[in-house]
Structures are given as structure tokens and as C-alpha cells.
Write an enzyme that holds these catalytic residues in place. Structure first.
Site, mmCIF file in Angstrom:
data_model
loop_
_atom_site.group_PDB
_atom_site.id
_atom_site.type_symbol
_atom_site.label_atom_id
_atom_site.label_comp_id
_atom_site.label_asym_id
_atom_site.label_seq_id
_atom_site.Cartn_x
_atom_site.Cartn_y
_atom_site.Cartn_z
ATOM 1 N N ARG A 89 0.767 -1.361 0.084
ATOM 2 C CA ARG A 89 0.159 -0.040 0.029
ATOM 3 C C ARG A 89 0.920 1.235 -0.182
ATOM 4 N NH1 ARG A 89 -4.512 0.674 4.656
ATOM 5 N NH2 ARG A 89 -2.708 0.966 6.040
ATOM 6 N N LYS B 279 -2.533 6.681 1.414
ATOM 7 C CA LYS B 279 -2.357 7.120 2.641
ATOM 8 C C LYS B 279 -1.552 8.332 2.641
ATOM 9 C CE LYS B 279 -2.337 5.036 7.265
ATOM 10 N NZ LYS B 279 -3.911 5.124 7.572
ATOM 11 N N GLU C 268 -16.306 6.977 4.502
ATOM 12 C CA GLU C 268 -15.506 6.438 5.671
ATOM 13 C C GLU C 268 -16.098 7.116 7.009
ATOM 14 O OE1 GLU C 268 -11.311 6.486 5.559
ATOM 15 O OE2 GLU C 268 -11.168 5.690 3.667
#
Length: 338
Positions: A79, A181, A217
């Protein structure tokens, strides 16, 4: 340093060692452990001016036999490299990433909370664009660092239902950086999160930026719900961060609990279809959602005070694997013996 293992929060605690490696002229150096917890970077660094940085979060778990488990660390590596690629940053080879994490965990082994305390060692890999520059372009150099600290529950109360509220703010653009992220996503969430807390909610829930009709989210965590007919559902969207915890729960719901587990749209006008709901992520693990304040209603799921049975089973299964009490699916655990 004396640490109250049973009452840890989610706060920075300086541990003795961290890892640092520098990328310059097209390659990474060997990297090393250091006791210096300050990054020394150029004032023109792209990370400071243009947000060219990304990070990860994972945990180390003390097992009953005293050994240490790392949970799906290879997925964190993958990721981070997806984030790096999106931001035109130097990727960190997977073997280097995992080695750095293991070195930091071993060097700070004394700070891993005891088995049974509920605490873990939170590990934060960080990749930043640095070096001389001022124009809008990729940095000429990069720093990869990994540090750690002992932590308790992210949301106060641990596995206790808390309430959330819909936000009018957008967390990310439809084709933006929501799926990686990057720190900018979190900076944008500070104001809506603070406004939610001022209204006595744990955090806010973000809706899809295109239509504001679907849940995306829950603060800095992913949403999941258990339908009245026992399906495990989590939102599907290109602007949601692909949580490693979420995908682990999708697997466990299907293969351990025998449920249908899917990613699909979760509409805000269909909350009555869910008997349980929660937020999930590395930091949050699982945080049951008691109720959600919509625009004109407060919807309660299983209970505002008690954890739903399916959520409890998922939590027990996940944490049992992480702490080594339940056999893990192949490749999920890296066990470190000190």
C-alpha cells in the site's frame, strides 16, 4: 520510563530507536537504526510545501509465549508503494520495508505491551520528499523512516459503541488521493472531526463526494455494516483508503463466520437495513457504531451501550489471530522470536 500498560492511550511516546534510510541519485542507502527522533530536512522540501509524503500504520503484538507477531506487514508495504507511485515518490522495496519494521520492533521490544493488557506496539513507516527545491515537481531526495510507540485503544472506551454524525465536508475528490495514505487527506479531516467532537460525537462520517448519498469513511477508519439478513457489507468507492483491516474482516466474515461478505454501495437512506455497524482500521481495530446522526434523524443500530454479537465475533477472531491465539490464514503473520 514507567508505563501503565493497562491505561495506554493513543499518544506519542518516545521509544529508544527508529530506522532511517535516504534515497538520492536513484538509489536507497543501506539504512540504519538511530536514537535521533528529529528529521533534519531542507527548508525547500516538497513534503513541506506540496505535501509529497505518505505513511503507513501497523502493529506488533505480544503473544502468550513471549514472541511477537506482525500482522500482514507485506500488505502495508504494497500500500505504501501504491501511495508512492501516485505521488511520484521513490518506492521502498518490500524486503527493505519489512526489514526496517522488524529491526525497529526488535530494538524497542521492551516497549511492546504485555500479552493480555490489550495494548500493542504501533509502528509508523513514513516516506517524505526532501532536498533542495521550490518548484512544483517531485523531490530530488527521499527519507524513509520507521518509528514506534506503545498504544491502547484509538477511540476512548475500546470495544464500546460510540456515536457518529454525517459531515457536509468531503474527505477526498472522486479521482483524487482518497485511496492512498497521504497526510493531506488527514489534514482535511481535522476541522470536520473537531466539529463532530464539539457536538459530542466520536467523529464524523464522510459521504461520497459526487452525490452525498453514500457512506464512504468513518473519520480515519473504514465503515462496515451487518445487514438484517446477516450479510457483511463495506462501501465500495475509488476514493476510500483500502484498509488492510477491512479486507481481513471481509475474509473472516466469509470464511470463519460463513457470511456473504461484499463491497458495495451503502446508501444513507438505507441504514435501517443494518442491525450492526462499525468502524475498522489498524488504529481503531473495530469500533462499534452505536448510532449515526443523519441530517434529520438519529439512527441506532444494535445498541448505544452493548456490542452486537457479530461485531464481537469478528473482533475476537481478528484479535485472536493478531495475538497468536487463533491460527492465521496463510501469510498473514510474521512471528518474531526475541
Amino acid at each position: 520510563m514507567t508505563i501503565d500498560w493497562d491505561n495506554l492511550g493513543f499518544d506519542y511516546i518516545k521509544t529508544p530507536f527508529r530506522y532511517i534510510s535516504n534515497w538520492k541519485d536513484g538509489q536507497w542507502d543501506d539504512g540504519k537504526l538511530t536514537e535521533d527522533n528529529t528529521l533534519h530536512i531542507h527548508e525547500g522540501s516538497a513534503a513541506l510545501h506540496y505535501g509529497q509524503q505518505c505513511f503507513e500504520g501497523l502493529k506488533a503484538y505480544r503473544c502468550k509465549d513471549g514472541s511477537i507477531n506482525l500482522f500482514r506487514v507485506d500488505e502495508n508495504s504494497k500500500r505504501m508503494n501504491r501511495s508512492a507511485k501516485r505521488l511520484l515518490m521513490a518506492e521502498v522495496p518490500e524486503d527493505k520495508f519489512i526489514q526496517a519494521v522488524e529491526e525497529v520492533v526488535k530494538a524497542n521490544e521492551a516497549f511492546i505491551p504485555p500479552y493480555g493488557s490489550g495494548g500493542t506496539l504501533y509502528v509508523r513507516p513514513l516516506l517524505v520528499g526532501v532536498g533542495e527545491g521550490i518548484g512544483v515537481h517531485s523531490a530530488p531526495e527521499f527519507i524513509f523512516t520507521v518509528f514506534c510507540m506503545p498504544v491502547g485503544a484509538y477511540f476512548k472506551g475500546g470495544l464500546t459503541p460510540t456515536n457518529f454524525v454525517f459531515s457536509d465536508y468531503d474527505r477526498a475528490a472522486p479521482q483524487g488521493t482518497g485511496a492512498i495514505k497521504v497526510g493531506g487527506n488527514y489534514a482535511a479531516s481535522l476541522l470536520p472531526g473537531e466539529e463532530a467532537k464539539e457536538r459530542s460525537f466520536s467523529d464524523c462520517i464522510y459521504l461520497d463526494p459526487a452525490t452525498h448519498t453514500k457512506i464512504e469513511e468513518v473519520g480515519s477508519a473504514n465503515f462496515f455494516g451487518i445487514t438484517n439478513d446477516d450479510r457483511f457489507i463495506t462501501p465500495l468507492s475509488p476514493s476510500i483508503l483500502p484498509s488492510i483491516t477491512k479486507y481481513s474482516l471481509l475474509y473472516l466474515a466469509e470464511h470463519k463466520l460463513g457470511m456473504e461478505a461484499v463491497e458495495e454501495d451503502v446508501y444513507i437512506d438505507s441504514l435501517e437495513e443494518f442491525k450492526e455497524a462499525g468502524a475498522c482500521g489498524t488504529a481503531a481495530v473495530i469500533s462499534p457504531i452505536g448510532g449515526i446522526q443523519t441530517y434529520d434523524d438519529f439512527h441506532v443500530f444494535y445498541s448505544e451501550t452493548e456490542v452486537g454479537p457479530v461485531t464481537q465475533k469478528l473482533y475476537d477472531e481478528l484479535t485472536g489471530i493478531q495475538f497468536g491465539d487463533i491460527p492465521a490464514p496463510d501469510g498473514w503473520i510474521r512471528n518474531i522470536k526475541i
